[in-house]
Design a protein around this motif. Structure first.
Motif, PDB file in Angstrom:
ATOM      1  N   MET A   3     -65.822  56.482  73.308  1.00 20.19           N
ATOM      2  CA  MET A   3     -66.613  56.466  74.520  1.00 20.19           C
ATOM      3  C   MET A   3     -66.747  55.046  75.063  1.00 20.19           C
ATOM      4  SD  MET A   3     -70.476  57.752  75.309  1.00 20.19           S
ATOM      5  CE  MET A   3     -70.266  59.475  75.505  1.00 20.19           C
ATOM      6  N   ARG A   4     -66.775  54.083  74.144  1.00 18.09           N
ATOM      7  CA  ARG A   4     -66.925  52.690  74.561  1.00 18.09           C
ATOM      8  C   ARG A   4     -65.733  52.240  75.415  1.00 18.09           C
ATOM      9  NH1 ARG A   4     -68.662  48.108  70.341  1.00 18.09           N
ATOM     10  NH2 ARG A   4     -69.044  46.483  71.839  1.00 18.09           N
ATOM     11  N   LYS A   5     -64.541  52.713  75.053  1.00 17.33           N
ATOM     12  CA  LYS A   5     -63.344  52.381  75.818  1.00 17.33           C
ATOM     13  C   LYS A   5     -63.488  52.857  77.264  1.00 17.33           C
ATOM     14  CE  LYS A   5     -58.446  53.461  76.075  1.00 17.33           C
ATOM     15  NZ  LYS A   5     -57.358  54.240  75.505  1.00 17.33           N
ATOM     16  N   TRP A   6     -64.007  54.068  77.435  1.00 22.67           N
ATOM     17  CA  TRP A   6     -64.188  54.612  78.781  1.00 22.67           C
ATOM     18  C   TRP A   6     -65.240  53.821  79.553  1.00 22.67           C
ATOM     19  CZ3 TRP A   6     -60.530  57.269  80.747  1.00 22.67           C
ATOM     20  CH2 TRP A   6     -59.722  58.053  79.935  1.00 22.67           C
ATOM     21  N   LEU A   7     -66.262  53.367  78.854  1.00 25.08           N
ATOM     22  CA  LEU A   7     -67.276  52.539  79.512  1.00 25.08           C
ATOM     23  C   LEU A   7     -66.694  51.212  79.976  1.00 25.08           C
ATOM     24  CD1 LEU A   7     -70.722  52.867  77.729  1.00 25.08           C
ATOM     25  CD2 LEU A   7     -70.170  53.304  80.098  1.00 25.08           C
ATOM     26  N   LYS A   8     -65.799  50.639  79.176  1.00 21.72           N
ATOM     27  CA  LYS A   8     -65.142  49.394  79.585  1.00 21.72           C
ATOM     28  C   LYS A   8     -64.285  49.615  80.823  1.00 21.72           C
ATOM     29  CE  LYS A   8     -65.098  47.083  75.122  1.00 21.72           C
ATOM     30  NZ  LYS A   8     -64.276  46.469  74.072  1.00 21.72           N
ATOM     31  N   ILE A   9     -63.595  50.726  80.860  1.00 19.59           N
ATOM     32  CA  ILE A   9     -62.784  51.062  82.037  1.00 19.59           C
ATOM     33  C   ILE A   9     -63.694  51.284  83.243  1.00 19.59           C
ATOM     34  CG2 ILE A   9     -61.251  52.814  83.039  1.00 19.59           C
ATOM     35  CD1 ILE A   9     -60.065  53.129  80.166  1.00 19.59           C
ATOM     36  N   LEU A  10     -64.773  52.023  83.046  1.00 19.39           N
ATOM     37  CA  LEU A  10     -65.745  52.257  84.122  1.00 19.39           C
ATOM     38  C   LEU A  10     -66.314  50.944  84.637  1.00 19.39           C
ATOM     39  CD1 LEU A  10     -67.535  54.234  85.798  1.00 19.39           C
ATOM     40  CD2 LEU A  10     -69.175  54.100  83.909  1.00 19.39           C
TER      41      LEU A  10
ATOM     42  N   PRO B  65     -74.568  45.625  78.558  1.00 15.24           N
ATOM     43  CA  PRO B  65     -75.030  45.595  77.158  1.00 15.24           C
ATOM     44  C   PRO B  65     -74.507  46.766  76.324  1.00 15.24           C
ATOM     45  CG  PRO B  65     -76.866  46.089  78.624  1.00 15.24           C
ATOM     46  CD  PRO B  65     -75.686  45.751  79.482  1.00 15.24           C
ATOM     47  N   LEU B  66     -74.100  47.834  76.962  1.00 15.92           N
ATOM     48  CA  LEU B  66     -73.526  48.955  76.215  1.00 15.92           C
ATOM     49  C   LEU B  66     -72.126  48.626  75.702  1.00 15.92           C
ATOM     50  CD1 LEU B  66     -74.624  51.998  78.396  1.00 15.92           C
ATOM     51  CD2 LEU B  66     -75.348  51.507  76.060  1.00 15.92           C
ATOM     52  N   ILE B  67     -71.393  47.805  76.428  1.00 16.60           N
ATOM     53  CA  ILE B  67     -70.018  47.503  76.008  1.00 16.60           C
ATOM     54  C   ILE B  67     -69.913  46.202  75.230  1.00 16.60           C
ATOM     55  CG2 ILE B  67     -68.983  48.842  77.861  1.00 16.60           C
ATOM     56  CD1 ILE B  67     -68.421  46.249  79.361  1.00 16.60           C
ATOM     57  N   ARG B  68     -70.987  45.430  75.189  1.00 12.22           N
ATOM     58  CA  ARG B  68     -71.006  44.196  74.401  1.00 12.22           C
ATOM     59  C   ARG B  68     -71.755  44.460  73.104  1.00 12.22           C
ATOM     60  NH1 ARG B  68     -69.580  39.634  78.079  1.00 12.22           N
ATOM     61  NH2 ARG B  68     -70.358  38.298  76.439  1.00 12.22           N
ATOM     62  N   LYS B  69     -71.522  43.659  72.096  1.00 13.63           N
ATOM     63  CA  LYS B  69     -72.137  43.893  70.791  1.00 13.63           C
ATOM     64  C   LYS B  69     -73.414  43.101  70.582  1.00 13.63           C
ATOM     65  CE  LYS B  69     -67.986  45.325  68.535  1.00 13.63           C
ATOM     66  NZ  LYS B  69     -67.456  45.698  67.288  1.00 13.63           N
TER      67      LYS B  69
ATOM     68  N   VAL C   8     -77.348  55.737  72.565  1.00 15.75           N
ATOM     69  CA  VAL C   8     -76.918  54.342  72.732  1.00 15.75           C
ATOM     70  C   VAL C   8     -76.003  53.930  71.591  1.00 15.75           C
ATOM     71  CG1 VAL C   8     -77.697  51.946  72.863  1.00 15.75           C
ATOM     72  CG2 VAL C   8     -78.921  53.717  74.125  1.00 15.75           C
ATOM     73  N   LYS C   9     -76.366  54.299  70.364  1.00 12.35           N
ATOM     74  CA  LYS C   9     -75.528  53.960  69.216  1.00 12.35           C
ATOM     75  C   LYS C   9     -74.176  54.658  69.307  1.00 12.35           C
ATOM     76  CE  LYS C   9     -79.047  52.713  65.854  1.00 12.35           C
ATOM     77  NZ  LYS C   9     -79.659  53.022  64.556  1.00 12.35           N
ATOM     78  N   ALA C  10     -74.175  55.899  69.756  1.00 10.97           N
ATOM     79  CA  ALA C  10     -72.921  56.630  69.895  1.00 10.97           C
ATOM     80  C   ALA C  10     -72.025  55.979  70.946  1.00 10.97           C
ATOM     81  CB  ALA C  10     -73.193  58.085  70.256  1.00 10.97           C
ATOM     82  N   VAL C  11     -72.615  55.561  72.044  1.00 16.32           N
ATOM     83  CA  VAL C  11     -71.859  54.901  73.100  1.00 16.32           C
ATOM     84  C   VAL C  11     -71.289  53.580  72.603  1.00 16.32           C
ATOM     85  CG1 VAL C  11     -72.077  53.733  75.334  1.00 16.32           C
ATOM     86  CG2 VAL C  11     -73.059  55.999  75.023  1.00 16.32           C
TER      87      VAL C  11
END
Length: 177
Positions: free
Chosen positions: A1-8, A87-91, A152-155
């Motif tokens: 899901m994180r990959k899709w968020l980065k694309i988004l 913040p969802l795509i950064r650690k 949030v953790k899943a994302v």
């Protein structure tokens, strides 16, 4: 899901640049680019607003005559996704400064480009409003962290604890008994 968020997020940034910088039709942008000379840059400096809250006060004062609400709300709302998605795509765990600094750098870059390109007008109030929007977006992210930590953790790609997968009440019941 994180990959899709980065694309988004990448698509969001491209749309943001299109809406803010390249908002005019191609022919008009081309005509503006044809006028680029030293005097165009000096003209941009003359029309720029470097006084904080000057434009915001004007929009409030002439709210009945201008499209004030659209400009104020638009400048804020356009950066809310920035503060929510970054913040969802950064650690980073303490991400507010990261979000704010990245928003500030992006907005200043856009405003300086507008100042020197004549594709818009430099306005310090846009910087203030856009960074406010990113901050509001970050507040939305923190609210999600508080009320939907498993989501949030899943994302973010983190493994969930057993109690989060099964439900907090279920895990707590067995721990107490």
């Amino acid at each position: 899901m994180r990959k899709w968020l980065k694309i988004l997020f990448a698509v969001y940034i491209l749309v943001l640049i299109k809406v803010i910088i390249f908002k005019y039709p191609y022919e008009q942008l081309y005509a503006i680019a044809q006028t680029w000379r030293k005097d165009v840059i000096l003209e941009g400096l003359e029309t720029a607003n470097f006084i904080p809250f000057k434009t915001i006060k004007m929009y409030i004062k002439y709210a009945d005559q201008l499209n004030s609400f659209e400009n104020l709300a638009g400048n804020i709302l356009v950066f809310v996704p920035f503060g929510t998605i970054l913040p969802l795509i950064r650690k980073y765990r303490n991400a507010f400064l990261d979000v704010f600094a990245n928003a500030l750098i992006l907005v200043i870059g856009i405003e300086v480009f507008q100042l020197f390109s004549a594709f818009g007008a430099f306005d310090v109030d846009d910087i203030i409003l856009n960074c406010l929007g990113a901050s509001i977006g970050y507040a939305g992210y923190k609210i999600c962290c508080k009320f939907m930590p498993a989501f949030v953790k899943a994302v973010q790609g983190e493994p969930m604890e057993k109690t989060e997968r099964m439900g907090e009440d279920y895990g707590t019941y067995f721990e107490e008994n």
